[in-house]
Motif scaffolding. Structure first.
Motif, short mmCIF file in Angstrom:
data_model
loop_
_atom_site.label_atom_id
_atom_site.label_comp_id
_atom_site.label_asym_id
_atom_site.label_seq_id
_atom_site.Cartn_x
_atom_site.Cartn_y
_atom_site.Cartn_z
N THR A 33 46.70 15.42 -8.75
CA THR A 33 46.59 16.87 -8.69
C THR A 33 45.51 17.33 -9.65
O THR A 33 45.46 16.90 -10.80
CB THR A 33 47.93 17.53 -9.05
N VAL A 34 44.68 18.25 -9.17
CA VAL A 34 43.59 18.80 -9.99
C VAL A 34 44.12 19.93 -10.86
O VAL A 34 44.92 20.76 -10.39
CB VAL A 34 42.45 19.31 -9.08
N ASN A 35 43.70 19.97 -12.12
CA ASN A 35 44.12 21.06 -13.00
C ASN A 35 43.10 21.25 -14.12
O ASN A 35 42.24 20.41 -14.35
CB ASN A 35 45.51 20.77 -13.59
N TYR A 36 43.24 22.40 -14.80
CA TYR A 36 42.45 22.65 -15.99
C TYR A 36 43.24 22.15 -17.19
O TYR A 36 44.36 22.61 -17.43
CB TYR A 36 42.15 24.14 -16.15
N GLY A 52 38.09 34.71 -11.61
CA GLY A 52 36.71 34.26 -11.56
C GLY A 52 35.81 34.92 -12.58
O GLY A 52 34.67 34.48 -12.79
N ASP A 53 36.28 36.00 -13.26
CA ASP A 53 35.45 36.69 -14.25
C ASP A 53 35.26 35.83 -15.50
O ASP A 53 36.16 35.09 -15.91
CB ASP A 53 36.11 38.02 -14.65
N THR A 54 34.09 35.96 -16.10
CA THR A 54 33.83 35.34 -17.40
C THR A 54 34.07 36.38 -18.48
O THR A 54 33.58 37.52 -18.38
CB THR A 54 32.38 34.83 -17.48
N ILE A 55 34.85 36.03 -19.49
CA ILE A 55 35.25 37.00 -20.51
C ILE A 55 34.86 36.51 -21.89
O ILE A 55 34.63 35.32 -22.11
CB ILE A 55 36.77 37.25 -20.46
N PRO A 68 41.54 35.35 -26.32
CA PRO A 68 41.44 34.65 -27.60
C PRO A 68 40.13 33.88 -27.77
O PRO A 68 39.71 33.59 -28.88
CB PRO A 68 42.64 33.70 -27.57
N VAL A 69 39.50 33.51 -26.64
CA VAL A 69 38.26 32.72 -26.68
C VAL A 69 37.37 33.15 -25.52
O VAL A 69 37.82 33.84 -24.59
CB VAL A 69 38.56 31.20 -26.57
N ASP A 70 36.12 32.74 -25.58
CA ASP A 70 35.25 32.90 -24.41
C ASP A 70 35.82 32.03 -23.30
O ASP A 70 36.06 30.84 -23.50
CB ASP A 70 33.82 32.47 -24.73
N ALA A 71 36.01 32.61 -22.12
CA ALA A 71 36.73 31.86 -21.09
C ALA A 71 36.39 32.38 -19.70
O ALA A 71 35.64 33.35 -19.53
CB ALA A 71 38.24 31.97 -21.32
N VAL A 72 36.96 31.69 -18.71
CA VAL A 72 36.87 32.09 -17.31
C VAL A 72 38.29 32.37 -16.82
O VAL A 72 39.22 31.62 -17.12
CB VAL A 72 36.23 30.99 -16.44
N THR A 79 40.76 29.67 -18.76
CA THR A 79 40.36 28.36 -19.28
C THR A 79 39.07 28.54 -20.06
O THR A 79 38.20 29.31 -19.63
CB THR A 79 40.18 27.33 -18.13
N PRO A 80 38.94 27.89 -21.20
CA PRO A 80 37.73 28.07 -22.01
C PRO A 80 36.46 27.77 -21.22
O PRO A 80 36.44 26.90 -20.35
CB PRO A 80 37.93 27.07 -23.16
N VAL A 81 35.40 28.51 -21.54
CA VAL A 81 34.11 28.28 -20.88
C VAL A 81 33.70 26.82 -21.10
O VAL A 81 33.77 26.30 -22.21
CB VAL A 81 33.05 29.24 -21.45
N GLY A 82 33.27 26.17 -20.04
CA GLY A 82 32.84 24.78 -20.14
C GLY A 82 33.96 23.77 -19.96
O GLY A 82 33.71 22.56 -19.96
#
Length: 504
Positions: free
Chosen positions: A54-57, A85-88, A272-276, A297-300
C-alpha cells in the motif's frame, strides 16, 4: 485371344505401378525433429521477491481543531483557506471556527483573575476600620445584588419582562408605521431608533429568560460568598493560611485564563511546517468535531510502499536494496525505489507469518497516490551487461550443466547460421530416413558444458562456455507420419485392382 492376353498384361503392369506408388506415398515416414532456438546476448539478470503493498506518505501529519473534544469550546467552521493539493507555509491559518464563545470565556477568566488578585491585595493591606467598613459595604451590596438576581430569576418576573418588552416592540413598530405614513424624516428616524431599542430590550429579556438570569444569579451568589469571606478576613486579620488561600485562588484563576486563551488560540488550525495538503474534507458551516481533520505532508516528502513479505523470503531482504514498483493499471511503467526498513517482528494471520518491508520511491511519480495498491519487486541480486541465455536452454547431463547447440552453429566463433533451424530439420529428415530410428533425429546437435550464474527464471547468466551471438536450442519437437494401408491397392488413374478379372 492374343488381344485378350495383351490387355491382361497391360493391366498387370498398371497394378504393379499402383502398388509402388502407394508404397512411396503411404508407408511410415522417418522422424523429423524441429528446433526452437535463441541467441546468446548481453543483458541484465535480476532475482526478485514479488509482493503487493500500500502506498502512503511516511511523514503525514493529521491536523484538527484541539477544541474538538471540548463540547463547550467546539463551534462551526467559519473560515477555510485550503483545499486538497495546496502548498502551504508554516504558520499559515488553514481553518477557523467561530470564536464568540471562546472570547467570552477569556473575558470571564480574566475577570476571575482580577478578582483573585484584588483579594490578595486587600489581604496585604493593613486591617482597619475603613477596610472593614468597605468589606461590610461590599457584602451588603453583593447581598442586595443577590436579592435582585433572585427576583430577576423568578419565572413569573422573567415572563412578565418578556411580555412588557414585546409590548414595547409592538408599540414602537406601530409608531414607526404611523411615522412612515408621513413625510417627516426625523420622526421616522426617531421611531426607528425606538423600535431598535425595543428589539434589543426584547432580546435581552429573552436571553435572561433562557438562562441569562440563572447565570447572573450564580454570579451574584459567588460574589456574596466572596464578599463574606472578605469580611471574615478583615475581622480575623491576615493569617498565613489566608495568604496561601488567596495565592491559590490566583493560581486557579490564572490557570483557567490560560486554558481559555489556549482554547481561543486553538480555534484555528495552523500549519506547523511547509507542506502539501493531502486531504481536506472540511466544509464551511459544519461543526468542528473529532472528524474535522486536515492531513498534510511536508514539502519534499517521498511516498512509501508498505509490503508484506513471506517469512521464507524475509531473510533475503536488506535495507538499501533497489525496488521496482508497478501498478496493475500501468504494468509497463516501472517506478524505482529503495528498501528503507525491514521489520524484525512478524505478523501471523491464518497461520501465515509475514513481515513488513517499507520501500521509499526514489522520485515521486504522478502515477502514485497515497492509498493505492502497488506491486513491489525487491531486487535481491542483479548482474548487468552479462552474457545470457533463456532459462529453458539450460540442460543437465549427469552432473554437468550446459546447453545444446545445432551442429550448423559455429561454436568456436560464435557466428550462427541464420538458416540453422531449416538445416537441422533437413539433416534430421535425412538421418531419420537412413536409420529409421528416432534417436538419430538429434544426431546433428551437440552438448556444450557451461558455467552459469544468476537465474531469474527467465534468463540465466553464462559465465563461461559460450560467446555472444551463439545459437542455442531452447526446445525440440519431433513428428512421425503413420502408415496408411488397404486390403488392395487400386491401379493408377482409378484402374481396377491387381489380380482382378479382366474387362469383357
Amino acid at each position: 485371344m492374343n488381344k485378350k492376353w495383351a490387355i491382361i498384361g497391360v493391366m498387370g503392369i498398371l497394378a504393379l505401378g499402383g502398388v509402388y506408388w502407394g508404397y512411396k506415398h503411404f508407408t511410415t515416414k522417418p522422424v523429423s525433429a524441429s528446433f526452437s532456438t535463441a541467441k546468446t546476448k548481453l543483458g541484465d539478470v535480476k532475482k526478485v521477491i514479488t509482493a503487493t503493498g500500500t502506498v502512503n506518505y511516511p511523514h503525514a501529519i493529521t491536523l484538527t481543531f484541539p477544541t474538538s473534544g471540548n463540547s463547550s469550546s467546539a463551534g462551526k467552521i467559519v473560515e477555510l483557506n485550503v483545499k486538497e493539493g495546496d502548498t502551504i507555509k508554516a504558520g499559515e491559518i488553514l481553518a477557523k471556527i467561530d470564536e464568540t464563545k471562546l472570547k467570552t470565556a477569556v473575558l470571564e477568566a480574566q475577570a476571575n483573575v482580577t478578582t483573585a488578585e484584588s483579594q490578595l491585595q486587600n489581604l496585604k493591606d493593613s486591617f482597619n476600620e475603613k477596610t472593614r467598613a468597605e468589606a461590610q459595604a461590599t457584602l451588603a451590596e453583593a447581598q442586595q445584588s443577590l436579592t435582585s438576581a433572585k427576583q430577576n430569576a423568578e419565572t413569573s418576573y422573567l415572563a412578565n419582562q418578556v411580555t412588557l418588552a414585546e409590548q414595547k416592540v409592538k408599540l414602537a413598530s406601530n409608531n414607526l408605521a404611523k411615522a412612515q405614513q408621513g413625510s417627516d424624516t426625523s420622526s421616522i428616524q426617531s421611531a426607528q431608533t425606538d423600535l431598535n431599542e425595543a428589539m434589543e430590550s426584547l432580546t435581552s429579556a429573552k436571553n435572561l429568560q433562557n438562562g441569562g438570569a440563572d447565570k447572573a444569579l450564580v454570579a451574584a451568589q459567588a460574589n456574596v460568598i466572596s464578599a463574606q469571606y472578605e469580611v471574615d478576613q478583615q475581622n480575623q486579620g491576615p493569617t498565613e493560611a489566608d495568604t496561601k488561600s488567596a495565592l491559590a485562588n490566583i493560581q486557579i484563576a490564572q490557570a483557567s485564563l490560560a486554558s481559555a486563551k489556549a482554547d481561543l488560540n486553538d480555534a484555528a488550525i495552523i500549519a506547523p511546517v511547509d507542506a502539501v495538503v493531502v486531504s481536506c474534507p472540511l466544509e464551511l458551516g459544519q461543526d468542528s468535531d473529532t472528524d474535522s481533520i486536515i492531513t498534510i505532508t511536508p514539502v519534499g516528502d517521498k511516498l512509501e510502499v508498505d509490503a508484506s513479505i513471506d517469512q521464507s523470503d524475509i531473510t533475503q531482504c536488506k535495507v538499501g536494496q533497489k525496488v521496482d514498483i508497478t501498478l496493475d493499471a500501468y504494468p509497463n511503467d516501472s517506478i524505482s525505489g529503495t528498501v528503507n526498513s525491514v521489520a524484525l517482528q512478524g505478523t501471523t494471520s491464518s497461520n501465515v507469518t509475514t513481515y513488513n518491508v517499507t520501500a521509499t520511491v526514489d522520485q515521486n511519480s504522478d502515477l502514485l497516490r497515497a492509498g493505492m495498491n502497488a506491486n513491489v519487486n525487491i531486487i535481491v541480486s542483479q548482474v548487468n551487461n552479462v552474457l545470457t541465455v533463456p532459462s529453458e536452454a539450460i540442460k543437465t547431463s549427469g552432473n554437468k550443466t550446459g546447453v545444446t547447440v545445432p551442429m550448423s552453429s559455429d561454436a568456436s566463433t560464435g557466428q550462427a547460421n541464420s538458416n540453422s533451424q531449416t538445416s537441422s530439420q533437413a539433416n534430421n529428415a535425412v538421418s531419420s530416413a537412413n536409420s529409421g530410428k528416432e534417436g538419430n533425429a538429434l544426431a546433428n546437435v551437440r552438448f556444450i558444458e557451461v558455467e552459469t550464474g544468476l537465474d531469474d527464471g527467465t534468463n540465466v547468466e553464462i559465465k563461461s562456455g559460450l560467446k555472444e551471438g551463439q545459437e542455442v536450442i531452447t526446445a525440440t519437437t519431433s513428428t512421425t507420419s503413420t502408415t496408411k494401408s488397404s486390403s488392395s491397392s487400386g491401379g493408377l488413374m482409378g484402374g481396377p485392382s491387381a489380380g482382378g478379372p479382366p474387362p469383357n
